[in-house]
Design a protein around this motif. Structure first.
Motif, PDB file in Angstrom:
ATOM      1  N   LEU A  72       0.821  -1.207   0.000  1.00  0.00           N
ATOM      2  CA  LEU A  72       0.000   0.000   0.000  1.00  0.00           C
ATOM      3  C   LEU A  72       0.859   1.263   0.000  1.00  0.00           C
ATOM      4  N   LEU A  73       1.987   1.220   0.689  1.00  0.00           N
ATOM      5  CA  LEU A  73       2.873   2.379   0.759  1.00  0.00           C
ATOM      6  C   LEU A  73       3.840   2.434  -0.419  1.00  0.00           C
ATOM      7  N   GLY A  74       3.947   1.340  -1.160  1.00  0.00           N
ATOM      8  CA  GLY A  74       4.943   1.294  -2.238  1.00  0.00           C
ATOM      9  C   GLY A  74       6.339   1.249  -1.667  1.00  0.00           C
ATOM     10  N   GLY A  75       6.523   0.459  -0.632  1.00  0.00           N
ATOM     11  CA  GLY A  75       7.724   0.412   0.194  1.00  0.00           C
ATOM     12  C   GLY A  75       9.028   0.251  -0.549  1.00  0.00           C
ATOM     13  N   ARG A  76       9.577   1.353  -0.985  1.00  0.00           N
ATOM     14  CA  ARG A  76      10.869   1.323  -1.656  1.00  0.00           C
ATOM     15  C   ARG A  76      11.954   1.979  -0.809  1.00  0.00           C
ATOM     16  N   THR A  77      11.578   2.679   0.246  1.00  0.00           N
ATOM     17  CA  THR A  77      12.567   3.363   1.087  1.00  0.00           C
ATOM     18  C   THR A  77      12.598   2.706   2.462  1.00  0.00           C
ATOM     19  N   PRO A  78      13.690   2.888   3.185  1.00  0.00           N
ATOM     20  CA  PRO A  78      13.774   2.304   4.532  1.00  0.00           C
ATOM     21  C   PRO A  78      12.678   2.806   5.467  1.00  0.00           C
ATOM     22  N   GLY A  79      12.246   4.038   5.337  1.00  0.00           N
ATOM     23  CA  GLY A  79      11.174   4.581   6.178  1.00  0.00           C
ATOM     24  C   GLY A  79       9.847   3.878   5.914  1.00  0.00           C
ATOM     25  N   MET A  80       9.576   3.610   4.647  1.00  0.00           N
ATOM     26  CA  MET A  80       8.341   2.914   4.299  1.00  0.00           C
ATOM     27  C   MET A  80       8.374   1.453   4.771  1.00  0.00           C
ATOM     28  N   ILE A  81       9.534   0.842   4.678  1.00  0.00           N
ATOM     29  CA  ILE A  81       9.661  -0.544   5.162  1.00  0.00           C
ATOM     30  C   ILE A  81       9.504  -0.579   6.680  1.00  0.00           C
ATOM     31  N   ALA A  82      10.023   0.430   7.378  1.00  0.00           N
ATOM     32  CA  ALA A  82       9.840   0.512   8.827  1.00  0.00           C
ATOM     33  C   ALA A  82       8.365   0.681   9.167  1.00  0.00           C
ATOM     34  N   ALA A  83       7.636   1.478   8.360  1.00  0.00           N
ATOM     35  CA  ALA A  83       6.195   1.633   8.579  1.00  0.00           C
ATOM     36  C   ALA A  83       5.476   0.306   8.324  1.00  0.00           C
ATOM     37  N   ALA A  84       5.942  -0.459   7.343  1.00  0.00           N
ATOM     38  CA  ALA A  84       5.354  -1.770   7.064  1.00  0.00           C
ATOM     39  C   ALA A  84       5.595  -2.727   8.231  1.00  0.00           C
TER      40      ALA A  84
END
Length: 180
Positions: A72-84
């Protein structure tokens, strides 16, 4: 003019890793639920304060929840992966708790006592094979709500279809009956 175009959807590496974690959790949960009873793996009292089912439920929910949030976030950055990861943990905590409660409830479930031959005395049933005076026939009675077919003896002949009353349990599979 539009031509047929093959589209390839790329799954983010983080999502793939989270899906593998979720799949591993489901696999461990399957083994935990079926393995101890069917495959006779492990001992049910060895789990300690946290059951294997709870850990597997937590892991599965974490992996799949994190994969959903990552996509949903399009997790391509470390911040987005942390949110995941945070989203996966948010899904995993109640799932792990629920898995622990359900597995404990299933293990500690009270059941009725197993019926014994003493429970046959007083049962009412029907003759399904004629009972001769000097041999055995067959009767069908209900024991703990289930139909049970038993060998039957009687002091006098009893025809098929007659209602009977169990007077004595001669063994686990044979009874002495009288007409009812």
């Amino acid at each position: 003019m539009l031509r047929d175009v093959d589209t390839v959807q790329v799954v983010a590496t983080g999502t793939l890793i989270f899906l593998i974690i979720g799949g591993a959790g489901v696999g461990v949960l399957t083994l935990a639920l079926l393995g101890s009873g069917v495959l006779h793996l492990g001992h049910p009292d060895v789990d300690g304060p946290v059951s294997l089912e709870a850990v597997a439920g937590f892991t599965g929910a974490f992996g799949f929840g994190a994969a959903i949030v990552n996509e949903l976030l399009g997790g391509r950055t470390p911040g987005m992966i942390a949110a995941a990861v945070a989203g996966g943990a948010f899904a995993a905590v109640p799932t792990g708790w629920l898995a622990a409660r359900l597995s404990r409830a299933a293990r500690n479930m009270r059941t009725d006592a197993t019926p014994t031959r003493d429970h046959l005395v007083g049962a009412i049933g029907l003759v399904v094979t004629p009972v001769p005076a000097a041999g055995y026939g067959e009767v069908r009675v209900r024991l703990a709500g289930q139909p049970v077919k038993l060998n039957a003896r009687a002091d006098h002949p009893i025809p098929v279809g007659a209602r009977i009353f169990v007077v004595e349990a001669l063994s686990e599979t044979s009874v002495h009956v009288e007409t009812y």
